[in-house]
Design a protein around this motif. Structure first.
Motif, PDB file in Angstrom:
ATOM      1  N   PHE A   1       7.151   1.934   6.398  1.00  0.00           N
ATOM      2  CA  PHE A   1       8.195   1.874   5.370  1.00  0.00           C
ATOM      3  C   PHE A   1       7.628   2.264   4.012  1.00  0.00           C
ATOM      4  CE2 PHE A   1      11.326  -0.973   2.981  1.00  0.00           C
ATOM      5  CZ  PHE A   1      12.345  -0.053   3.086  1.00  0.00           C
ATOM      6  N   ALA A   2       6.446   1.743   3.695  1.00  0.00           N
ATOM      7  CA  ALA A   2       5.821   2.022   2.396  1.00  0.00           C
ATOM      8  C   ALA A   2       5.405   3.480   2.285  1.00  0.00           C
ATOM      9  CB  ALA A   2       4.607   1.111   2.211  1.00  0.00           C
ATOM     10  N   LEU A   3       4.943   4.059   3.402  1.00  0.00           N
ATOM     11  CA  LEU A   3       4.542   5.462   3.359  1.00  0.00           C
ATOM     12  C   LEU A   3       5.734   6.385   3.120  1.00  0.00           C
ATOM     13  CD1 LEU A   3       1.828   5.949   6.123  1.00  0.00           C
ATOM     14  CD2 LEU A   3       1.610   6.374   3.675  1.00  0.00           C
ATOM     15  N   VAL A   4       6.884   5.985   3.605  1.00  0.00           N
ATOM     16  CA  VAL A   4       8.094   6.785   3.383  1.00  0.00           C
ATOM     17  C   VAL A   4       8.531   6.675   1.924  1.00  0.00           C
ATOM     18  CG1 VAL A   4      10.533   7.018   3.976  1.00  0.00           C
ATOM     19  CG2 VAL A   4       8.844   6.619   5.777  1.00  0.00           C
ATOM     20  N   LEU A   5       8.488   5.449   1.363  1.00  0.00           N
ATOM     21  CA  LEU A   5       8.969   5.244  -0.014  1.00  0.00           C
ATOM     22  C   LEU A   5       7.933   5.667  -1.056  1.00  0.00           C
ATOM     23  CD1 LEU A   5      10.658   1.749   0.383  1.00  0.00           C
ATOM     24  CD2 LEU A   5      11.765   3.976   0.319  1.00  0.00           C
ATOM     25  N   ARG A   6       6.667   5.163  -0.900  1.00  0.00           N
ATOM     26  CA  ARG A   6       5.552   5.468  -1.798  1.00  0.00           C
ATOM     27  C   ARG A   6       5.788   5.031  -3.235  1.00  0.00           C
ATOM     28  NH1 ARG A   6       1.529   9.768  -0.239  1.00  0.00           N
ATOM     29  NH2 ARG A   6       1.707   9.913   2.010  1.00  0.00           N
ATOM     30  N   ARG A   7       6.677   4.089  -3.449  1.00  0.00           N
ATOM     31  CA  ARG A   7       6.929   3.586  -4.808  1.00  0.00           C
ATOM     32  C   ARG A   7       7.087   2.072  -4.729  1.00  0.00           C
ATOM     33  NH1 ARG A   7      12.071   6.594  -6.952  1.00  0.00           N
ATOM     34  NH2 ARG A   7      11.657   5.239  -8.732  1.00  0.00           N
ATOM     35  N   GLN A   8       6.182   1.333  -5.412  1.00  0.00           N
ATOM     36  CA  GLN A   8       6.211  -0.123  -5.301  1.00  0.00           C
ATOM     37  C   GLN A   8       7.458  -0.730  -5.915  1.00  0.00           C
ATOM     38  OE1 GLN A   8       4.137   1.476  -7.282  1.00  0.00           O
ATOM     39  NE2 GLN A   8       3.821   0.404  -9.233  1.00  0.00           N
ATOM     40  N   GLU A   9       8.031  -0.058  -6.945  1.00  0.00           N
ATOM     41  CA  GLU A   9       9.233  -0.610  -7.570  1.00  0.00           C
ATOM     42  C   GLU A   9      10.446  -0.494  -6.650  1.00  0.00           C
ATOM     43  OE1 GLU A   9       7.541   1.922  -8.598  1.00  0.00           O
ATOM     44  OE2 GLU A   9       8.783   3.632  -9.160  1.00  0.00           O
ATOM     45  N   VAL A  10      10.360   0.372  -5.645  1.00  0.00           N
ATOM     46  CA  VAL A  10      11.440   0.492  -4.650  1.00  0.00           C
ATOM     47  C   VAL A  10      11.105  -0.330  -3.413  1.00  0.00           C
ATOM     48  CG1 VAL A  10      12.752   2.097  -3.206  1.00  0.00           C
ATOM     49  CG2 VAL A  10      12.013   2.787  -5.506  1.00  0.00           C
ATOM     50  N   PHE A  11       9.810  -0.320  -3.062  1.00  0.00           N
ATOM     51  CA  PHE A  11       9.404  -1.031  -1.851  1.00  0.00           C
ATOM     52  C   PHE A  11       9.672  -2.532  -1.955  1.00  0.00           C
ATOM     53  CE2 PHE A  11       6.159  -3.459   0.456  1.00  0.00           C
ATOM     54  CZ  PHE A  11       6.351  -2.984   1.749  1.00  0.00           C
TER      55      PHE A  11
ATOM     56  N   ALA B   1       4.580 -15.286   8.267  1.00  0.00           N
ATOM     57  CA  ALA B   1       4.382 -13.964   8.856  1.00  0.00           C
ATOM     58  C   ALA B   1       5.231 -12.914   8.149  1.00  0.00           C
ATOM     59  CB  ALA B   1       4.732 -14.009  10.347  1.00  0.00           C
ATOM     60  N   LEU B   2       6.475 -13.254   7.859  1.00  0.00           N
ATOM     61  CA  LEU B   2       7.355 -12.293   7.190  1.00  0.00           C
ATOM     62  C   LEU B   2       6.863 -11.976   5.779  1.00  0.00           C
ATOM     63  CD1 LEU B   2      10.816 -13.667   8.387  1.00  0.00           C
ATOM     64  CD2 LEU B   2       9.945 -11.361   8.812  1.00  0.00           C
ATOM     65  N   LEU B   3       6.392 -13.009   5.069  1.00  0.00           N
ATOM     66  CA  LEU B   3       5.955 -12.795   3.687  1.00  0.00           C
ATOM     67  C   LEU B   3       4.566 -12.160   3.622  1.00  0.00           C
ATOM     68  CD1 LEU B   3       7.131 -16.141   2.019  1.00  0.00           C
ATOM     69  CD2 LEU B   3       8.169 -13.876   1.807  1.00  0.00           C
ATOM     70  N   SER B   4       3.732 -12.420   4.603  1.00  0.00           N
ATOM     71  CA  SER B   4       2.360 -11.894   4.586  1.00  0.00           C
ATOM     72  C   SER B   4       2.305 -10.497   5.211  1.00  0.00           C
ATOM     73  CB  SER B   4       1.433 -12.861   5.335  1.00  0.00           C
ATOM     74  OG  SER B   4       0.127 -12.360   5.386  1.00  0.00           O
ATOM     75  N   SER B   5       2.515 -10.413   6.505  1.00  0.00           N
ATOM     76  CA  SER B   5       2.428  -9.115   7.184  1.00  0.00           C
ATOM     77  C   SER B   5       3.590  -8.199   6.808  1.00  0.00           C
ATOM     78  CB  SER B   5       2.406  -9.325   8.701  1.00  0.00           C
ATOM     79  OG  SER B   5       1.308 -10.122   9.068  1.00  0.00           O
ATOM     80  N   GLY B   6       4.758  -8.802   6.543  1.00  0.00           N
ATOM     81  CA  GLY B   6       5.921  -7.982   6.202  1.00  0.00           C
ATOM     82  C   GLY B   6       5.794  -7.255   4.879  1.00  0.00           C
ATOM     83  N   LEU B   7       4.947  -7.751   3.991  1.00  0.00           N
ATOM     84  CA  LEU B   7       4.740  -7.102   2.695  1.00  0.00           C
ATOM     85  C   LEU B   7       3.394  -6.384   2.637  1.00  0.00           C
ATOM     86  CD1 LEU B   7       6.164  -9.875   0.319  1.00  0.00           C
ATOM     87  CD2 LEU B   7       7.249  -7.734   1.005  1.00  0.00           C
ATOM     88  N   ALA B   8       2.776  -6.158   3.789  1.00  0.00           N
ATOM     89  CA  ALA B   8       1.462  -5.510   3.819  1.00  0.00           C
ATOM     90  C   ALA B   8       1.507  -4.096   3.246  1.00  0.00           C
ATOM     91  CB  ALA B   8       0.947  -5.471   5.258  1.00  0.00           C
ATOM     92  N   GLY B   9       2.659  -3.469   3.291  1.00  0.00           N
ATOM     93  CA  GLY B   9       2.771  -2.094   2.824  1.00  0.00           C
ATOM     94  C   GLY B   9       2.486  -1.903   1.349  1.00  0.00           C
ATOM     95  N   PHE B  10       2.519  -2.988   0.589  1.00  0.00           N
ATOM     96  CA  PHE B  10       2.224  -2.889  -0.842  1.00  0.00           C
ATOM     97  C   PHE B  10       0.890  -2.182  -1.073  1.00  0.00           C
ATOM     98  CE2 PHE B  10       5.260  -6.045  -2.711  1.00  0.00           C
ATOM     99  CZ  PHE B  10       5.651  -5.232  -3.765  1.00  0.00           C
ATOM    100  N   GLY B  11      -0.112  -2.562  -0.273  1.00  0.00           N
ATOM    101  CA  GLY B  11      -1.455  -2.031  -0.476  1.00  0.00           C
ATOM    102  C   GLY B  11      -1.517  -0.529  -0.312  1.00  0.00           C
ATOM    103  N   ILE B  12      -0.796  -0.016   0.669  1.00  0.00           N
ATOM    104  CA  ILE B  12      -0.885   1.416   0.939  1.00  0.00           C
ATOM    105  C   ILE B  12      -0.118   2.231  -0.111  1.00  0.00           C
ATOM    106  CG2 ILE B  12       1.114   1.997   2.410  1.00  0.00           C
ATOM    107  CD1 ILE B  12      -0.971   3.088   4.410  1.00  0.00           C
ATOM    108  N   VAL B  13       0.847   1.605  -0.754  1.00  0.00           N
ATOM    109  CA  VAL B  13       1.542   2.292  -1.850  1.00  0.00           C
ATOM    110  C   VAL B  13       0.549   2.595  -2.972  1.00  0.00           C
ATOM    111  CG1 VAL B  13       3.288   2.040  -3.645  1.00  0.00           C
ATOM    112  CG2 VAL B  13       3.785   1.280  -1.316  1.00  0.00           C
ATOM    113  N   PHE B  14      -0.280   1.605  -3.295  1.00  0.00           N
ATOM    114  CA  PHE B  14      -1.272   1.812  -4.357  1.00  0.00           C
ATOM    115  C   PHE B  14      -2.365   2.775  -3.891  1.00  0.00           C
ATOM    116  CE2 PHE B  14       0.676  -2.179  -5.732  1.00  0.00           C
ATOM    117  CZ  PHE B  14       0.868  -1.910  -7.076  1.00  0.00           C
ATOM    118  N   ASP B  15      -2.735   2.697  -2.612  1.00  0.00           N
ATOM    119  CA  ASP B  15      -3.732   3.639  -2.090  1.00  0.00           C
ATOM    120  C   ASP B  15      -3.236   5.076  -2.205  1.00  0.00           C
ATOM    121  OD1 ASP B  15      -5.431   1.609  -1.547  1.00  0.00           O
ATOM    122  OD2 ASP B  15      -5.166   1.625   0.630  1.00  0.00           O
ATOM    123  N   ALA B  16      -1.951   5.270  -1.946  1.00  0.00           N
ATOM    124  CA  ALA B  16      -1.386   6.617  -2.070  1.00  0.00           C
ATOM    125  C   ALA B  16      -1.357   7.053  -3.527  1.00  0.00           C
ATOM    126  CB  ALA B  16       0.028   6.635  -1.473  1.00  0.00           C
ATOM    127  N   ARG B  17      -1.040   6.132  -4.412  1.00  0.00           N
ATOM    128  CA  ARG B  17      -0.926   6.482  -5.831  1.00  0.00           C
ATOM    129  C   ARG B  17      -2.277   6.845  -6.436  1.00  0.00           C
ATOM    130  NH1 ARG B  17       2.829   3.292  -9.954  1.00  0.00           N
ATOM    131  NH2 ARG B  17       4.269   4.518  -8.708  1.00  0.00           N
TER     132      ARG B  17
END
Length: 245
Positions: free
Chosen positions: A151-161, A62-78
């Motif tokens: 969290f991802a929407l605040v950062l918006r950078r995958q290298e930081v997220f 759960a932590l590795l799957s749902s906890g890293l879900a924000g990756f997708g939205i970082v790319f969607d924003a980019r």
């Protein structure tokens, strides 16, 4: 709003199912932990160790799957996907919950595979305990995915997220008692562990797997899991509206 949630959910699910390699590698590490570490516990604890270890592996998943879900939205924003969605009539809450429910379905599918592998090694769980354990995973996945998107929407950078998410996930995994029982920890570490919601969920799943349906441990796991989901969705929704207005 339900129609908007359904549309976003089906769209995201199609995208996720199209990335079969991502799904396989997402569940591969927990399965390897189960296969390579579980038999060692059986040697020291006995056949009942699987009822203790598998819920811990599900927490790891759960932590590795749902906890890293924000990756997708970082790319969607980019790549402007979020900008295009912003001009649609869909509510911001639907845009968030549609994604979150996709992560819940993915986690439940991956968890079914982990449990199946556990059964192959010797896990034995009553059907009701298995259903309750899966039910505990749902609010947990909702919580982690909602916070990850915020969290991802605040950062918006995958290298930081990526490094910041890992910095959060690894300590939470250890503090949850998923790998080693926190009851054996020093007092200060035990107190920190009890301040996180993840320990209660793991212990609740273990109680369910053991068939202790009337225990306070299971009730605490369910209560904390639901409260965590409400708080996380509130934070995620506010962040989504503020950053995606």
């Amino acid at each position: 709003m339900l129609r908007d949630i359904w549309l976003i959910f089906t769209h995201q699910l199609r995208l996720t199912m199209g990335s079969k390699a991502g799904l396989v590698f997402g569940v591969l590490q927990p399965v390897l932990n189960l296969a390579l570490f579980g038999p060692l516990l059986t040697t020291y604890i006995g056949p009942g160790s699987w009822q203790v270890f598998v819920p811990g592996v599900l927490m790891q998943l759960a932590l590795l799957s749902s906890g890293l879900a924000g990756f997708g939205i970082v790319f969607d924003a980019r790549f402007g996907v979020l900008e295009r969605q912003r001009v649609t009539p869909a509510s911001r809450i639907a845009l968030l919950l549609g994604r979150v429910f996709t992560n819940v379905v993915v986690l439940l599918g991956q968890s079914a595979l982990v449990v199946a592998v556990g059964f192959a090694f010797g896990l034995r769980v009553p059907p009701a305990g298995l259903a309750i354990g899966a039910a505990l995973l749902v609010p947990l996945a909702v919580s982690l995915a909602a916070l990850s998107y915020a969290f991802a929407l605040v950062l918006r950078r995958q290298e930081v997220f990526a490094p910041m998410a890992s910095t959060f996930i690894v300590p939470m995994l250890l503090l949850s008692g998923a790998l080693l029982p926190m009851s054996a920890a020093p007092g200060w570490l035990d107190a920190i562990s009890r301040a996180t919601p993840f320990r209660y969920v793991v212990e609740g799943m273990r109680a369910a797997f053991a068939g202790h349906y009337a225990s306070g441990t299971l009730a605490a796991g369910a209560g904390v899991s639901l409260a965590f989901a409400v708080a996380a969705v509130t934070v995620g929704t506010r962040t989504f509206i503020r950053r995606h207005a």
